[in-house]
Design an enzyme around this catalytic site. Structure first.
Site, PDB file in Angstrom:
ATOM      1  N   ASP A   1      64.531  18.157  24.900  1.00 19.50           N
ATOM      2  CA  ASP A   1      65.787  18.915  24.942  1.00 19.50           C
ATOM      3  C   ASP A   1      65.976  19.565  26.304  1.00 19.50           C
ATOM      4  OD1 ASP A   1      65.960  19.980  21.451  1.00 19.50           O
ATOM      5  OD2 ASP A   1      66.552  18.158  22.532  1.00 19.50           O
TER       6      ASP A   1
ATOM      7  N   ASP B   1      62.853  24.026  29.543  1.00 23.13           N
ATOM      8  CA  ASP B   1      61.559  23.626  28.983  1.00 23.13           C
ATOM      9  C   ASP B   1      61.225  22.205  29.420  1.00 23.13           C
ATOM     10  OD1 ASP B   1      62.076  25.405  25.853  1.00 23.13           O
ATOM     11  OD2 ASP B   1      61.229  25.992  27.784  1.00 23.13           O
TER      12      ASP B   1
ATOM     13  N   GLU C   1      67.198  28.249  30.470  1.00 23.14           N
ATOM     14  CA  GLU C   1      67.549  27.786  29.124  1.00 23.14           C
ATOM     15  C   GLU C   1      67.030  28.794  28.119  1.00 23.14           C
ATOM     16  OE1 GLU C   1      65.101  24.555  28.101  1.00 23.14           O
ATOM     17  OE2 GLU C   1      65.976  24.256  26.117  1.00 23.14           O
TER      18      GLU C   1
ATOM     19  N   ASP D   1      60.305  19.947  27.589  1.00 23.84           N
ATOM     20  CA  ASP D   1      60.404  18.979  26.473  1.00 23.84           C
ATOM     21  C   ASP D   1      61.689  18.157  26.608  1.00 23.84           C
ATOM     22  OD1 ASP D   1      61.600  21.558  24.185  1.00 23.84           O
ATOM     23  OD2 ASP D   1      62.514  20.560  25.895  1.00 23.84           O
TER      24      ASP D   1
END
Ligand code: 28F
Length: 682
Positions: A551, A547, A454, A549
């Site tokens: 998203d 990641d 990503e 997180d």
């Protein structure tokens, strides 16, 4: 109580109890030797009985015990089943059925209780006329669970008395004893899985202890309460003080509503019918949605038949025939227009087909395909009659459905054109590779891996840090398209997807009339699916690196959805992985420790004391190439999570929550289950 007031049942029970003081020396008659040999066989080759001694095998133990309670429910005597994950790692299952009989069984000379728990396959408590429910491995019986448990305790509540017996690795530790009185009815089993048998293997081939997973238990118990309407199932995790309860009067109609609860549906309530024909019970719930995917799940005696079989074939034949006949009869399909195909009529359809068969024959590698020929015709005629009635009685809703099916037909024809376009294009450009792919030098796909990274910054570090011989990098821009929302034919046009397809070397197979792959018969592969030719795959490890997180987990789930819906065979082959970057870096003086979960962080902090500096990684971009290699890409030190397909209906539901229109529930779900989504097994 004097003799003449006892019921015959109780008289038998009291006989059983007179066994209390057997002759002193243990009587090793033929039966006991059979028992010992049976249990020994189970302990020597457990995989033969429960499939594996990893997490799946461990959970099979629970299903075997729960299935016996569900059988009591099917027989009409049990209304509540409680499953408790105890703090000491043991598992307790309780039902309010009749309680296992305590009198002596002729054939074994032992109480029925001891027979059920020590004689292999003794469970078969029902003759003809009712259906033995059984877990994926078709009821190996409670005796296998007993053999594979360090200890097992059974309590029977029957005739106003409480009976108890304890076993150690399947061997009775004393006879069945009366230990009290009660006004309860039912059976309670607690077992401690044998740690010397159940373990997992980590990356360095070391044995690691495994534990029951609450989410795994939750998913299957929820499914069983859907499949057995009116049965209440409760599950408690004692350590986390978490309890969930499932109770669905609506049965599989509620199941369809549960799967569709984040989707826009074309009609309410779901179509539902149940009919018994020639001793086969056919129960079906169906509801079309605006989606393009198809979610048809089939069961035989509550067993999830992932690979379909004759019940699914009968269902599909009836569905296609009835929809076409109705459309033509009501001028919703012009004379000149071609018939709807099976894929057209099932586009956006969520359905559960649950049949109960007295002598089910299971076929295929994983025994998850029904083979009974007679069931096809029975299912076909039941569905034909019931669906025809529903369409005629609900003309408005019928029109909605036919309109949707017609759109599917037109999309399919468009997709066919798009596929031909892709074929022509790739033929012209002879397998071009996307510019931003940093390829590896090794050519044997089995030795190669590709990281789907990503963002360009992490992509840069990955390119720098990687081992160029066997590691390729493909940076992907943030949100790739939401694969559930585009018209099927459009999927090929998205550049991110296109570069991923080209980089992976996915080629579209020549259209075969009937794709016999398991995914297709399971009805989960979409008509416009890429219909891949995996022999052209350029890497055998596709590693999603995003990641940690919200998203990142969203993007990861989008990629998983793409693979799950359009390239399912890749997931089935275990080619898809999720990279596990560290969450923390802890530094004290020269010492640097990377931690991959909060528990490890606490252990390291406890060891290093509070002088240590803790950095919580927000994203891959915070690591330089060297750190990224060391912590997440080096096969010698990294951890990869292999994505496996286990419960399609739950995955279906999770993907919808994440893909759904309703942003609220999705955001709330991701926040609440970020950890769950991170470890999402699809
Ligand atoms: C927590 C696990 O195992 N429940 C069970 C029964 C009830 C009967 C039964 C079971 C008869 C002779 C084979 C009672 N009354 N829960 C359970 N509940 N087994 S297992 O019968 C066993 C057969 O041996 C039962 C009348 N008929 C059957």
């Amino acid at each position: 109580m004097s003799n003449n007031t006892m019921s015959s049942d109780e008289k038998l029970d009291s006989q059983a109890l007179n066994n209390e003081n057997p002759p002193q020396e243990a009587s090793y008659d033929a039966n006991s030797i059979d028992v010992l040999e049976g249990l020994e066989a189970v302990r020597v080759r457990p995989g033969m009985y429960i499939g594996s001694t990893g997490p799946r095998g461990l959970h099979h133990l629970v299903w075997e015990i729960v299935d016996n309670s569900v059988d009591e429910a099917l027989a009409g005597y049990c209304k509540n089943i409680t499953v408790s994950l105890n703090e000491d790692g043991s598992m307790t299952v309780i039902d309010d059925g009749r309680g296992i009989p305590v009198e002596i069984v002729e054939k074994t000379g032992k109480s029925a209780v001891e027979t059920v728990f020590t004689v292999l396959h003794a469970g078969g408590k029902f003759g003809g006329g009712s259906y033995k429910v059984s877990g994926g491995l078709h009821g190996v019986g409670a005796s296998v669970v007993n053999a594979l448990s360090e200890k097992l305790e059974v309590e029977v509540y029957r005739n106003g008395k409480v009976y108890s017996q304890v076993y150690k690795r399947g061997i009775p530790d004393g006879t069945l004893k009366e230990i009290g009185t009660t006004d309860l009815r039912g059976t309670k089993v607690t077992f401690w899985p044998d740690k010397t048998i159940f373990h997992d293997i980590n990356e360095d081939n070391e044995r690691v202890e495994i534990f029951f997973e609450f989410d795994t238990l939750l998913t299957r118990l929820r499914e069983m309460s859907f499949l057995n309407k009116g049965l209440r199932m409760m599950i408690t995790d004692k350590a986390k003080n978490r309890t969930e309860e499932f109770y669905y009067e609506g049965g599989i109609a509620s199941y369809v509503e549960y799967i569709n609860d984040t989707r826009n549906t074309l009609h309410k309530p779901p179509v539902y019918f149940e009919q018994t024909k020639d001793d086969v019970v056919v129960e079906c719930a169906m509801q079309w949605t605006e989606l393009y995917g198809e979610s048809v799940y089939t069961f035989v005696n509550n067993i999830n038949t992932h690979d379909g079989g004759t019940h699914l074939t009968g269902f599909r034949n009836a569905l296609t025939r009835v929809i076409n006949d109705y459309a033509r009869k009501n001028n919703l399909l012009k004379e000149a227009e071609s018939n709807f195909t099976g894929e057209d009529v099932r586009e956006g359809l969520t359905a559960i087909v649950s049949v109960k068969v007295g002598n089910p024959q299971f076929e295929g590698q994983t025994k998850e395909r029904l083979g009974n020929r007679e069931v096809q015709g029975i299912t076909q005629s039941v569905v034909t009659e019931a669906l025809t009635d529903w369409l005629e009685l609900n003309p408005k809703q019928a029109k909605e459905v036919i309109t949707k099916v017609n759109q599917a037909r037109m999309a399919r024809e468009a997709a066919q054109k798009a596929k031909n376009l892709v074929r022509r294009q790739s033929a012209l450009e002879s397998s071009s590779l996307p510019g931003k792919l940093a390829d590896c030098s090794e050519k044997d796909a089995a030795k190669c891996e590709i990281y789907l990274v990503e963002g360009d910054s992490a992509g840069g570090s990955a390119k720098q840090g990687r081992n160029r011989v066997f590691q390729a990098i493909l940076p992907l821009r943030g949100k790739i398209l939401n694969v559930e929302r585009v018209q099927p034919g459009r999927i090929y046009e998205n550049t991110e997807v296109q570069s991923m397809i080209q980089a992976l070397g996915l080629a579209v197979k020549e259209d075969e009339e009937e794709n016999t792959g398991s995914a297709k018969t399971a009805g989960l592969l979409r008509p416009n699916a890429l219909n891949l030719d995996l022999s052209k795959l350029r890497y055998h490890k596709i590693i999603i690196m995003t990641d940690a997180d919200v998203d990142g987990s969203h993007i990861r789930t989008l990629l998983l959805t793409f693979f799950y819906r359009y390239a399912r065979p890749m997931v089935e082959k275990g080619y898809v992985y999720i990279a596990q970057p560290p969450l923390y870096k802890i530094e004290k003086g020269k010492r640097i420790e990377y931690c991959y979960n909060d528990h490890k962080r606490d252990l390291v902090l406890a060891e290093l004391g509070d002088k240590a500096e803790v950095q919580r990684y927000k994203g891959l971009g915070e690591m330089n190439a060297e750190q990224l290699w060391e912590t997440t890409m080096n096969p010698a030190t990294r951890t990869l999570k292999q994505v496996n397909v286990d419960d399609a209906s739950e995955a279906d539901h999770i993907f919808d929550l994440l893909m759904g229109e309703a942003v609220g529930p999705r955001r709330e779900f991701i926040e609440r289950n970020a950890q769950y989504v991170t470890n999402l097994d699809i």
